[in-house]
Design a protein around this motif. Structure first.
Motif, PDB file in Angstrom:
ATOM      1  N   HIS A 285      10.211  14.374  -8.642  1.00 20.02           N
ATOM      2  CA  HIS A 285      11.113  13.267  -8.937  1.00 20.02           C
ATOM      3  C   HIS A 285      11.433  12.406  -7.719  1.00 20.02           C
ATOM      4  CE1 HIS A 285      12.480  16.708 -11.717  1.00 20.02           C
ATOM      5  NE2 HIS A 285      11.451  16.078 -12.250  1.00 20.02           N
ATOM      6  N   SER A 286      10.953  12.810  -6.569  1.00 22.16           N
ATOM      7  CA  SER A 286      11.162  12.036  -5.348  1.00 22.16           C
ATOM      8  C   SER A 286       9.820  11.932  -4.635  1.00 22.16           C
ATOM      9  CB  SER A 286      12.187  12.729  -4.449  1.00 22.16           C
ATOM     10  OG  SER A 286      12.408  12.005  -3.263  1.00 22.16           O
ATOM     11  N   PRO A 287       9.296  10.705  -4.442  1.00 22.39           N
ATOM     12  CA  PRO A 287       9.958   9.415  -4.577  1.00 22.39           C
ATOM     13  C   PRO A 287      10.188   8.990  -6.022  1.00 22.39           C
ATOM     14  CG  PRO A 287       7.634   9.086  -4.114  1.00 22.39           C
ATOM     15  CD  PRO A 287       7.874  10.557  -4.016  1.00 22.39           C
ATOM     16  N   SER A 288      11.253   8.210  -6.213  1.00 22.97           N
ATOM     17  CA  SER A 288      11.542   7.618  -7.515  1.00 22.97           C
ATOM     18  C   SER A 288      10.596   6.434  -7.751  1.00 22.97           C
ATOM     19  CB  SER A 288      12.990   7.135  -7.551  1.00 22.97           C
ATOM     20  OG  SER A 288      13.170   6.076  -6.609  1.00 22.97           O
ATOM     21  N   ILE A 289      10.688   5.825  -8.919  1.00 22.95           N
ATOM     22  CA  ILE A 289       9.857   4.653  -9.218  1.00 22.95           C
ATOM     23  C   ILE A 289      10.086   3.570  -8.174  1.00 22.95           C
ATOM     24  CG2 ILE A 289       9.467   2.778 -10.861  1.00 22.95           C
ATOM     25  CD1 ILE A 289      10.127   4.680 -13.097  1.00 22.95           C
ATOM     26  N   LYS A 290      11.355   3.288  -7.879  1.00 22.77           N
ATOM     27  CA  LYS A 290      11.695   2.238  -6.915  1.00 22.77           C
ATOM     28  C   LYS A 290      11.145   2.570  -5.528  1.00 22.77           C
ATOM     29  CE  LYS A 290      15.741  -0.153  -4.969  1.00 22.77           C
ATOM     30  NZ  LYS A 290      15.648   0.319  -3.578  1.00 22.77           N
ATOM     31  N   GLU A 291      11.333   3.826  -5.097  1.00 21.41           N
ATOM     32  CA  GLU A 291      10.849   4.224  -3.772  1.00 21.41           C
ATOM     33  C   GLU A 291       9.327   4.168  -3.700  1.00 21.41           C
ATOM     34  OE1 GLU A 291      14.343   7.374  -2.431  1.00 21.41           O
ATOM     35  OE2 GLU A 291      12.684   8.047  -3.695  1.00 21.41           O
ATOM     36  N   PHE A 292       8.660   4.600  -4.774  1.00 21.95           N
ATOM     37  CA  PHE A 292       7.199   4.555  -4.787  1.00 21.95           C
ATOM     38  C   PHE A 292       6.708   3.114  -4.685  1.00 21.95           C
ATOM     39  CE2 PHE A 292       3.154   4.045  -6.981  1.00 21.95           C
ATOM     40  CZ  PHE A 292       2.374   4.981  -6.336  1.00 21.95           C
ATOM     41  N   ASN A 293       7.327   2.211  -5.449  1.00 23.09           N
ATOM     42  CA  ASN A 293       6.935   0.795  -5.387  1.00 23.09           C
ATOM     43  C   ASN A 293       7.138   0.220  -3.996  1.00 23.09           C
ATOM     44  OD1 ASN A 293       6.123   0.618  -8.045  1.00 23.09           O
ATOM     45  ND2 ASN A 293       8.119  -0.056  -8.791  1.00 23.09           N
ATOM     46  N   GLU A 294       8.261   0.554  -3.365  1.00 23.17           N
ATOM     47  CA  GLU A 294       8.533   0.075  -2.004  1.00 23.17           C
ATOM     48  C   GLU A 294       7.480   0.596  -1.033  1.00 23.17           C
ATOM     49  OE1 GLU A 294      13.428  -0.101  -2.399  1.00 23.17           O
ATOM     50  OE2 GLU A 294      12.433   1.598  -1.432  1.00 23.17           O
ATOM     51  N   ASN A 295       7.196   1.894  -1.100  1.00 25.50           N
ATOM     52  CA  ASN A 295       6.230   2.500  -0.182  1.00 25.50           C
ATOM     53  C   ASN A 295       4.839   1.931  -0.389  1.00 25.50           C
ATOM     54  OD1 ASN A 295       7.699   5.884  -0.124  1.00 25.50           O
ATOM     55  ND2 ASN A 295       8.342   3.977   0.823  1.00 25.50           N
ATOM     56  N   TRP A 296       4.430   1.782  -1.654  1.00 27.18           N
ATOM     57  CA  TRP A 296       3.097   1.243  -1.966  1.00 27.18           C
ATOM     58  C   TRP A 296       2.962  -0.186  -1.430  1.00 27.18           C
ATOM     59  CZ3 TRP A 296      -1.545   2.821  -3.850  1.00 27.18           C
ATOM     60  CH2 TRP A 296      -2.431   1.845  -4.280  1.00 27.18           C
ATOM     61  N   THR A 297       3.974  -1.014  -1.679  1.00 31.00           N
ATOM     62  CA  THR A 297       3.930  -2.411  -1.239  1.00 31.00           C
ATOM     63  C   THR A 297       3.932  -2.507   0.282  1.00 31.00           C
ATOM     64  OG1 THR A 297       5.143  -3.046  -3.241  1.00 31.00           O
ATOM     65  CG2 THR A 297       5.038  -4.667  -1.459  1.00 31.00           C
ATOM     66  N   MET A 298       4.764  -1.696   0.937  1.00 30.82           N
ATOM     67  CA  MET A 298       4.840  -1.769   2.389  1.00 30.82           C
ATOM     68  C   MET A 298       3.544  -1.278   3.033  1.00 30.82           C
ATOM     69  SD  MET A 298       7.766  -0.366   4.978  1.00 30.82           S
ATOM     70  CE  MET A 298       7.667  -0.757   6.742  1.00 30.82           C
ATOM     71  N   ALA A 299       2.984  -0.187   2.521  1.00 35.26           N
ATOM     72  CA  ALA A 299       1.734   0.334   3.081  1.00 35.26           C
ATOM     73  C   ALA A 299       0.629  -0.711   3.008  1.00 35.26           C
ATOM     74  CB  ALA A 299       1.319   1.612   2.356  1.00 35.26           C
ATOM     75  N   ASN A 300       0.544  -1.420   1.886  1.00 35.93           N
ATOM     76  CA  ASN A 300      -0.498  -2.440   1.740  1.00 35.93           C
ATOM     77  C   ASN A 300      -0.222  -3.664   2.600  1.00 35.93           C
ATOM     78  OD1 ASN A 300      -2.668  -1.748  -0.402  1.00 35.93           O
ATOM     79  ND2 ASN A 300      -0.770  -1.038  -1.327  1.00 35.93           N
ATOM     80  N   ALA A 301       1.065  -4.003   2.782  1.00 37.28           N
ATOM     81  CA  ALA A 301       1.414  -5.128   3.656  1.00 37.28           C
ATOM     82  C   ALA A 301       1.038  -4.820   5.102  1.00 37.28           C
ATOM     83  CB  ALA A 301       2.906  -5.438   3.542  1.00 37.28           C
ATOM     84  N   VAL A 302       1.311  -3.601   5.540  1.00 36.23           N
ATOM     85  CA  VAL A 302       0.974  -3.201   6.911  1.00 36.23           C
ATOM     86  C   VAL A 302      -0.542  -3.193   7.098  1.00 36.23           C
ATOM     87  CG1 VAL A 302       1.083  -1.321   8.591  1.00 36.23           C
ATOM     88  CG2 VAL A 302       3.091  -1.870   7.212  1.00 36.23           C
ATOM     89  N   ARG A 303      -1.274  -2.644   6.122  1.00 39.27           N
ATOM     90  CA  ARG A 303      -2.746  -2.634   6.190  1.00 39.27           C
ATOM     91  C   ARG A 303      -3.294  -4.042   6.346  1.00 39.27           C
ATOM     92  NH1 ARG A 303      -4.929  -0.768   0.976  1.00 39.27           N
ATOM     93  NH2 ARG A 303      -6.949  -1.041   1.973  1.00 39.27           N
ATOM     94  N   SER A 304      -2.767  -4.960   5.537  1.00 40.76           N
ATOM     95  CA  SER A 304      -3.249  -6.341   5.564  1.00 40.76           C
ATOM     96  C   SER A 304      -2.971  -7.005   6.907  1.00 40.76           C
ATOM     97  CB  SER A 304      -2.595  -7.131   4.431  1.00 40.76           C
ATOM     98  OG  SER A 304      -2.917  -8.498   4.499  1.00 40.76           O
ATOM     99  N   PHE A 305      -1.790  -6.753   7.463  1.00 40.86           N
ATOM    100  CA  PHE A 305      -1.405  -7.417   8.710  1.00 40.86           C
ATOM    101  C   PHE A 305      -2.140  -6.834   9.911  1.00 40.86           C
ATOM    102  CE2 PHE A 305       1.507  -7.591  12.411  1.00 40.86           C
ATOM    103  CZ  PHE A 305       1.483  -8.972  12.602  1.00 40.86           C
ATOM    104  N   MET A 306      -2.292  -5.519   9.958  1.00 40.88           N
ATOM    105  CA  MET A 306      -2.928  -4.873  11.112  1.00 40.88           C
ATOM    106  C   MET A 306      -4.417  -5.206  11.195  1.00 40.88           C
ATOM    107  SD  MET A 306      -0.542  -3.445  12.756  1.00 40.88           S
ATOM    108  CE  MET A 306       1.171  -2.983  12.495  1.00 40.88           C
ATOM    109  N   LYS A 307      -5.050  -5.467  10.054  1.00 41.21           N
ATOM    110  CA  LYS A 307      -6.470  -5.861   9.960  1.00 41.21           C
ATOM    111  C   LYS A 307      -7.407  -4.738  10.370  1.00 41.21           C
ATOM    112  CE  LYS A 307      -5.578 -10.800  10.451  1.00 41.21           C
ATOM    113  NZ  LYS A 307      -5.825 -12.019  11.242  1.00 41.21           N
TER     114      LYS A 307
END
Length: 591
Positions: A285-307
């Motif tokens: 139950h942890s991460p919750s839906i909200k936490e999973f969405n935040e983590n997924w979005t942030m991980a992909n944002a970091v990947r995109s920026f770091m190149k």
């Protein structure tokens, strides 16, 4: 967050458990209709008669059929997506109720014989809080629609009849031809096409849809070929935890297929949804839906920026708790081999939960584990992060390490950025709970308002100001200099639907040692800024050219002015600029 509960292998096992549960014997009856189409994706919806769902084709998975879902606009399940249907009227036949509800909610007219032919089975719902949520029996139907701009031609003429009969032979259900403009919603529900069945918003749907609907969609999509897929029929039983849509959580369920098609417990999803499904099928139950969405979005944002993927060979997740953010880098970045969670608190679903649920995704083609390590260090940031960095930097260079912190409070954000810049590593944070501890900036938030009447109520929040200040500090010319790096900084926003604390500060460390081109570029930027300041000083004080101090020229060909008056000129320019801005604002207010 919802859970998929315990799956029973037989109806007898489910009934045995059900007899021990708190169930009200009264039953309400409903009809529900799944509307599918093989050609809806060919329509662009430009006339606004129906709409696609954005961002549904993420991943490499595509589908052969589309599904029409309705977004609930009010009442029970508001904001959720569902198929179309409702409560049966007194003594109403389920198929007639299904025809009525589909027409009311979508405008589509399904002939009664077609609806009857499309009967799939019954879904039975019971609830732990049966005094609030009465048991339900849902009569489920599935119909196929073909979209055509000339419905009359296809249904009235002999050629049209032959054409329709030829199309009908391709389906397990008799299809209904519908003009796109017929599809419209009502004040309760808004229809929307999803052209990729693997992209349906399961996180905004009832938990049981993750089981029965995904099986039905997989059956028709995978069976689509030269021959029509067999009709899919099943019955299902679900018992829910108390709390309705707030918990949206199944306790027990059983699904029985009435065709030769097996019932799958792991239907095809995009990679994001497969990871999310793996958590909840294992009752994590942890991460919750909200936490999973935040983590997924942030991980992909970091990947995109770091190149460059080599920048994330080592990832340190600060205050990561369950470790989902660090684990996502191991899964999404092939070169990332070590993720370390530094958090003094021990999360119950940390080491065991995330690592166990996602470990199968670390398998190689020969079912051997990839060399990936998810490690937890239960220690304070000040000592734990520094010691991990000391150890890692003995093995590799600083630009191959990335420190991340999702939902970091003001103090944690400042400390994380400070320590990362001391060691010259890449860093990304998503701040929250920002505070102006000294009170220097709080008053400014109400004064940074445009005098324009249309925007006079707009202001810059203290959170936005503190985040901008943090990003500005990382952009400073001296930040990271002692570690031999400079920082390229960018701010990105998550969608408001994921979180309102949605500003991410992304900082990429660039080595300045031995990089003469970059050093020359930075020197040039500094000198250009100095030239602009000199010109501003000249205009403000109306100095003749001869009174401007002599300048020398550096190797870049740009004037090099480093005289003692540069600092007072900066202060003077700032004061003059501030005074002028207040004068202009005063004049505008008088108008």
């Amino acid at each position: 967050s919802y859970r998929l509960g315990i799956r029973h292998e037989s109806l007898e096992s489910y009934i045995e458990i059900q007899q021990q549960l708190n169930i009200n014997k009264g039953v309400r009856e409903f009809s529900l209709v799944v509307i599918l189409s093989p050609d809806a994706h060919l329509r662009d919806g430009a006339d606004g008669s129906f709409s696609r769902c954005p961002d549904q084709n993420n991943g490499n998975v595509t589908s052969k059929i589309s599904i029409l879902l309705g977004e609930k606009l009010r009442g029970f399940g508001k904001g959720f997506y569902n198929c179309f249907g409702g409560k049966l009227e007194k003594s109403e036949h389920p198929a007639k109720g299904a025809v009525r509800e589909v027409h009311e909610e979508t405008g589509i007219v399904i002939p009664l014989p077609v609806m009857e032919e499309g009967f799939v089975g019954n879904i039975n719902f019971t609830f732990e809080d049966s005094d609030v949520n009465q048991s339900m029996k849902v009569h489920l139907y599935c119909v196929f629609v073909l979209l055509s701009d000339d419905v009359k031609l296809e249904t009235s003429s002999q050629n049209g009849t032959d054409m329709l009969q030829a199309k009908q032979q391709q389906y397990a259900h008799t299809p209904v031809t519908v003009h796109p403009n017929e599809i419209r919603g009502c004040d309760e529900i808004k229809p929307r096409w999803f052209h990729n069945i693997y992209g349906i918003p399961l996180k905004q749907m009832f938990a049981d849809d993750s089981i029965w609907l995904t099986n039905l969609l997989t059956h028709y999509n995978d069976g689509w070929g030269d021959k029509p897929p067999r009709k899919f029929m099943f019955d299902a039983w679900f018992h829910f935890h108390p709390g309705g849509t707030q918990t949206n959580s199944i306790m027990h369920y059983f699904m029985r297929s009435n065709t030769n098609s097996p019932v799958s417990n792991t239907p095809s999803f995009t990679f994001e949804k497969r990871l999310f499904h793996a958590l909840h099928i294992n009752h994590i139950h942890s991460p919750s839906i909200k936490e999973f969405n935040e983590n997924w979005t942030m991980a992909n944002a970091v990947r995109s920026f770091m190149k460059e993927e080599e920048r994330m060979e080592y990832v340190i997740d600060v205050a990561g708790g369950h470790g989902a953010l660090g684990a996502l880098f191991l899964l999404l970045v092939p070169t990332c081999h070590t993720a370390i969670v530094v958090d003094p608190a021990k999360c119950a679903s940390g080491k065991k939960g995330v690592r166990e649920a996602w470990s199968r995704f670390w398998l190689n083609g020969n079912n051997t584990m990839k060399k990936k390590e998810l490690r937890y260090r239960h220690e304070c940031l000040r000592t734990g992060l520094r010691e991990e960095l000391n150890d890692i930097l003995r093995k590799t260079k600083s630009t191959k390490v990335t420190v991340v912190a999702c939902h970091a409070c003001q103090h944690l954000t400042d400390e994380t950025l400070q320590i990362a810049s001391d060691y010259g590593v890449n860093v990304a944070v998503m701040p929250c709970c920002q505070k102006d501890h000294d009170g220097w900036w709080k008053g400014l938030t109400n004064r940074l308002v445009s005098s324009d009447s249309h925007t006079k109520n707009a202001s810059l929040s203290i959170g936005a100001i503190m985040d901008l200040l943090a990003a500005g500090k990382m952009m400073g010319w001296e930040t990271g200099k002692n570690a031999g790096v400079r920082y390229q900084v960018k701010m990105k926003l998550m969608k408001d639907s994921i979180t309102l604390q949605n500003r991410m500060i992304l900082c990429r460390a660039v080595s300045i040692e031995g990089d003469s081109a970059c050093n020359d570029m930075e020197d040039r930027k500094k000198e250009l800024a100095h030239m602009k300041l000199t010109r501003a000083y000249k205009r403000a004080h109306k100095l003749p050219s001869k009174e401007i101090p002599n300048t020398s020229t550096n190797r870049t060909g740009v004037s090099n002015r480093r005289n003692d008056w540069s600092v007072p000129s900066l202060l003077t320019g700032f004061c003059v600029g501030t005074a002028l801005s207040f004068l202009v604002a005063s004049q505008l207010r008088k108008k």
